[in-house]
Scaffold this active site. Structure first.
Site, PDB file in Angstrom:
ATOM      1  N   LYS A   1      19.069  79.644  48.978  1.00  0.00           N
ATOM      2  CA  LYS A   1      20.054  78.635  48.931  1.00  0.00           C
ATOM      3  C   LYS A   1      20.668  78.025  50.418  1.00  0.00           C
ATOM      4  CE  LYS A   1      24.717  80.199  48.979  1.00  0.00           C
ATOM      5  NZ  LYS A   1      25.408  79.496  50.048  1.00  0.00           N
ATOM      6  N   ASN A   2      20.502  78.938  51.560  1.00  0.00           N
ATOM      7  CA  ASN A   2      21.060  78.340  52.758  1.00  0.00           C
ATOM      8  C   ASN A   2      19.908  77.503  53.680  1.00  0.00           C
ATOM      9  OD1 ASN A   2      23.407  79.303  51.942  1.00  0.00           O
ATOM     10  ND2 ASN A   2      23.511  81.209  53.257  1.00  0.00           N
TER      11      ASN A   2
ATOM     12  N   CYS B   1      37.807  78.501  52.652  1.00  0.00           N
ATOM     13  CA  CYS B   1      37.290  79.201  51.218  1.00  0.00           C
ATOM     14  C   CYS B   1      37.899  80.659  51.397  1.00  0.00           C
ATOM     15  CB  CYS B   1      35.938  79.180  51.113  1.00  0.00           C
ATOM     16  SG  CYS B   1      35.023  80.131  52.191  1.00  0.00           S
TER      17      CYS B   1
ATOM     18  N   ARG C   1      37.080  78.367  57.994  1.00  0.00           N
ATOM     19  CA  ARG C   1      35.938  77.480  58.113  1.00  0.00           C
ATOM     20  C   ARG C   1      36.120  76.166  58.928  1.00  0.00           C
ATOM     21  NH1 ARG C   1      32.571  79.565  53.937  1.00  0.00           N
ATOM     22  NH2 ARG C   1      30.732  78.930  55.089  1.00  0.00           N
TER      23      ARG C   1
ATOM     24  N   ASP D   1      26.220  87.683  55.261  1.00  0.00           N
ATOM     25  CA  ASP D   1      26.010  87.707  53.980  1.00  0.00           C
ATOM     26  C   ASP D   1      25.371  88.671  53.110  1.00  0.00           C
ATOM     27  OD1 ASP D   1      25.011  84.008  54.125  1.00  0.00           O
ATOM     28  OD2 ASP D   1      26.709  85.134  54.385  1.00  0.00           O
TER      29      ASP D   1
ATOM     30  N   ARG E   1      27.193  80.771  42.140  1.00  0.00           N
ATOM     31  CA  ARG E   1      26.920  79.763  43.223  1.00  0.00           C
ATOM     32  C   ARG E   1      25.763  79.942  44.086  1.00  0.00           C
ATOM     33  NH1 ARG E   1      31.079  79.624  47.487  1.00  0.00           N
ATOM     34  NH2 ARG E   1      29.635  78.559  48.401  1.00  0.00           N
TER      35      ARG E   1
HETATM   36  C1  EPZ Z   1      26.090  79.158  56.761  1.00  0.00           C
HETATM   37  O1  EPZ Z   1      27.755  79.058  56.815  1.00  0.00           O
HETATM   38  C2  EPZ Z   1      25.850  79.965  55.503  1.00  0.00           C
HETATM   39  N1  EPZ Z   1      26.041  78.903  54.527  1.00  0.00           N
HETATM   40  C3  EPZ Z   1      26.923  81.069  55.324  1.00  0.00           C
HETATM   41  O2  EPZ Z   1      26.530  81.566  54.135  1.00  0.00           O
HETATM   42  C4  EPZ Z   1      26.554  82.052  56.597  1.00  0.00           C
HETATM   43  O3  EPZ Z   1      27.742  83.077  55.927  1.00  0.00           O
HETATM   44  C5  EPZ Z   1      27.087  81.542  57.709  1.00  0.00           C
HETATM   45  O4  EPZ Z   1      26.137  80.414  57.717  1.00  0.00           O
HETATM   46  C6  EPZ Z   1      26.664  82.539  58.750  1.00  0.00           C
HETATM   47  O5  EPZ Z   1      25.258  82.984  58.752  1.00  0.00           O
HETATM   48  C7  EPZ Z   1      25.156  78.011  54.612  1.00  0.00           C
HETATM   49  O6  EPZ Z   1      24.177  77.885  55.265  1.00  0.00           O
HETATM   50  C8  EPZ Z   1      25.426  76.814  53.244  1.00  0.00           C
HETATM   51  P1  EPZ Z   1      28.724  79.042  60.692  1.00  0.00           P
HETATM   52  P2  EPZ Z   1      28.333  78.081  58.053  1.00  0.00           P
HETATM   53  O7  EPZ Z   1      29.149  77.685  61.226  1.00  0.00           O
HETATM   54  O8  EPZ Z   1      27.339  77.144  58.519  1.00  0.00           O
HETATM   55  C9  EPZ Z   1      33.112  79.399  62.910  1.00  0.00           C
HETATM   56  C10 EPZ Z   1      26.821  82.637  51.540  1.00  0.00           C
HETATM   57  O9  EPZ Z   1      27.455  83.505  51.390  1.00  0.00           O
HETATM   58  N2  EPZ Z   1      32.978  78.210  63.104  1.00  0.00           N
HETATM   59  O10 EPZ Z   1      27.602  79.896  61.349  1.00  0.00           O
HETATM   60  O11 EPZ Z   1      29.696  77.789  57.904  1.00  0.00           O
HETATM   61  C11 EPZ Z   1      33.246  79.854  61.449  1.00  0.00           C
HETATM   62  O12 EPZ Z   1      34.641  80.082  61.090  1.00  0.00           O
HETATM   63  C12 EPZ Z   1      27.495  81.776  52.885  1.00  0.00           C
HETATM   64  O13 EPZ Z   1      25.556  82.204  51.440  1.00  0.00           O
HETATM   65  C13 EPZ Z   1      33.928  77.517  63.635  1.00  0.00           C
HETATM   66  O14 EPZ Z   1      34.728  78.483  64.389  1.00  0.00           O
HETATM   67  O15 EPZ Z   1      28.649  79.318  59.128  1.00  0.00           O
HETATM   68  C14 EPZ Z   1      32.642  81.596  61.376  1.00  0.00           C
HETATM   69  O16 EPZ Z   1      33.747  82.297  61.818  1.00  0.00           O
HETATM   70  C15 EPZ Z   1      28.840  82.051  53.279  1.00  0.00           C
HETATM   71  N3  EPZ Z   1      33.783  76.360  64.081  1.00  0.00           N
HETATM   72  C16 EPZ Z   1      31.532  81.347  62.152  1.00  0.00           C
HETATM   73  O17 EPZ Z   1      31.877  80.313  63.247  1.00  0.00           O
HETATM   74  C17 EPZ Z   1      32.852  75.360  63.443  1.00  0.00           C
HETATM   75  O18 EPZ Z   1      32.919  74.330  63.552  1.00  0.00           O
HETATM   76  C18 EPZ Z   1      30.443  81.129  61.567  1.00  0.00           C
HETATM   77  O19 EPZ Z   1      30.265  80.006  60.891  1.00  0.00           O
HETATM   78  C19 EPZ Z   1      31.799  76.119  62.643  1.00  0.00           C
HETATM   79  C20 EPZ Z   1      31.956  77.343  62.572  1.00  0.00           C
END
Ligand code: EPZ
Length: 413
Positions: free
Chosen positions: A17-18, A111, A116, A300, A392
């Site tokens: 998915k990711n 979410c 996020r 995850d 999802r």
């Molecule tokens: C991706 O989300 C994945 N989703 C998530 O999978 C996964 O948990 C996550 O990466 C971490 O591996 C997809 O790829 C579609 P991040 P993403 O930006 O990109 C903070 C699942 O279950 N952050 O690495 O949103 C954020 O709040 C889903 O399949 C900021 O502060 O993850 C979090 O604490 C859930 N500012 C941390 O970074 C930003 O601008 C990690 O977020 C962006 C993120």
């Protein structure tokens, strides 16, 4: 579902998915059609395809393949109801700017697992010369003066890294991302874009270089297998004393999960794109599990491993470092008889001999999957509500688990 059945057999894992979601976003960049092979039949993929349709692309789903025709892409405004529908819509910001040099999006919003924020996405795009005005939650992005540049991420955000990669691929010059996310899905996005004629290097390390090219061409592509679905199925086998074989997996993407399952007493063998797991009579506790950005333990897989610890012998400590609200599955696991104490982002799990079936509710994608795993090994009947959240990220999970011996059905409650 009725718990207590041995979960064993062979199953093939779909594409991730990711990996598919950012690749769907990047599919608007080339001049030519894109076919994504082995595409999982999950809600988030269909939601993303619907958004592409609203932007003027044509998407056709058939026989596990998604065809994207982007010839009539013209819309740079992402309507609010679509942005809210799926958080990953934010992955379209970079490619829309890369292709059309302007974009209007709304904050995708939080979410169940956290606020996020997208500050790092916006910081990265501003470093490429995008002017962004936030007017009451609507982001008006002007990319007419976009240029290659240096981007530094305070945190290795997966989505922000992917957005900047896609925004920069058609920008003349060299863009460098420092402190980039290193997840396997980032490497897959690089592979996909380079197959279309892009010039990106360094994905999988903390420094990624994107050398801008004039244009990209369409391709047919099979994304990497879903390491989280694979890990979830391994947990199902581990918790229910089975012998399980997974095909179409990348064991090298599952090293932290394999390590922890082995610590719990599972025998795991790898050969090429296959993994076999033999569960012990009873799982042992995990001394400590901390979620981290890749190559650390994947957030995850936290909920699923926590479910496994509920029936392990001994006390396990699980710390969620990535998201601020990703322990919501604990309450329902306790209602099923688990013995868990939560203090902030730390869960201390005292393994019990058995859990009992209960009516519980999925509160997020991976927490919902964890409740299904708990139901498979609990005594009696478990009903998991709100399974649209599970759909999802898992294609027909009940069918997959039935094929592995589970007594599980989808019902309308
Ligand atoms: C991706 O989300 C994945 N989703 C998530 O999978 C996964 O948990 C996550 O990466 C971490 O591996 C997809 O790829 C579609 P991040 P993403 O930006 O990109 C903070 C699942 O279950 N952050 O690495 O949103 C954020 O709040 C889903 O399949 C900021 O502060 O993850 C979090 O604490 C859930 N500012 C941390 O970074 C930003 O601008 C990690 O977020 C962006 C993120």
């Amino acid at each position: 579902m009725l718990g207590g059945e041995r979960i064993e057999g062979s199953i093939r894992v779909d594409a991730a998915k990711n990996a598919v979601l950012p690749i769907l976003a990047a599919a608007i960049l080339p001049e030519g059609d894109v076919i994504i092979r082995d595409c999982p039949d999950i809600r988030d993929v269909h939601a993303m395809a619907e958004i592409l349709g609203k932007l003027g692309c044509e998407t056709i789903w058939q026989n596990g393949e998604m065809l994207i025709r982007n010839g009539r892409l013209h819309q740079w405004e992402m309507p609010d109801e679509l942005s809210k529908q799926i958080r990953s819509s934010i992955f379209l910001l970079g490619p829309i700017l890369g292709k059309l040099r302007r974009a209007t999006v709304t904050y995708p919003g939080g979410c169940e697992i956290g606020i996020r924020p997208i500050d790092l996405h916006l910081k990265g795009l501003r470093a490429l010369g995008v002017r962004i005005v936030d007017a009451g939650g609507v982001l008006y992005c002007d990319g007419r003066d976009m240029h290659a540049g240096d981007v530094y991420f305070d945190y290795p955000s997966v989505g922000a890294t992917e957005n900047v990669m896609m925004a920069a691929v058609l920008l003349p010059g060299i863009t460098t991302i420092h402190n980039a996310a290193k997840e396997p899905e980032i490497e897959d996005l690089q592979r996909f874009i380079n197959r279309m004629g892009g010039k990106i290097r360094g994905a999988g390390t903390q420094i990624i270089e994107i050398e801008g090219v004039e244009k990209l061409h369409g391709i047919s592509y099979a994304p990497i297998p879903d390491r989280i679905v694979a890990g979830t199925l391994l947990c199902a086998g581990a918790m229910n004393g089975g012998k399980m074989e997974l095909s179409n997996v990348h064991p090298w993407d599952l090293v932290p999960v394999i390590d922890k399952l082995q610590e719990m007493g599972c025998r795991i063998r790898e050969s090429g794109n296959r993994l076999t797991l033999e569960a012990p009579e009873r799982l042992h506790a995990i001394s400590q599990l901390q979620t981290q950005p890749h190559p650390g333990f994947p957030t995850d897989m936290q909920a699923q491993m926590l479910a496994a610890c509920c029936v392990a012998r001994g006390t396990s400590v699980i710390i969620e470092n990535v998201f601020e609200n990703r322990l919501s599955h604990v309450a329902d696991l306790c209602r099923m008889g688990a013995n868990i104490r939560v203090n902030g982002r730390m869960a201390v799990v005292q393994g019990v001999d058995a859990m009992h079936g209960m009516r519980v509710m999925a509160r997020d994608l991976r927490g919902g999957a964890a409740l299904v795993l708990a139901g498979l090994c609990a005594q009696g009947e478990t009903i998991v509500e709100n399974i649209a959240l599970i759909d999802r990220g898992y294609a027909h999970l009940e069918d997959t688990l039935s094929a592995l011996g589970a007594k599980i059905d989808r019902i309308d409650v």
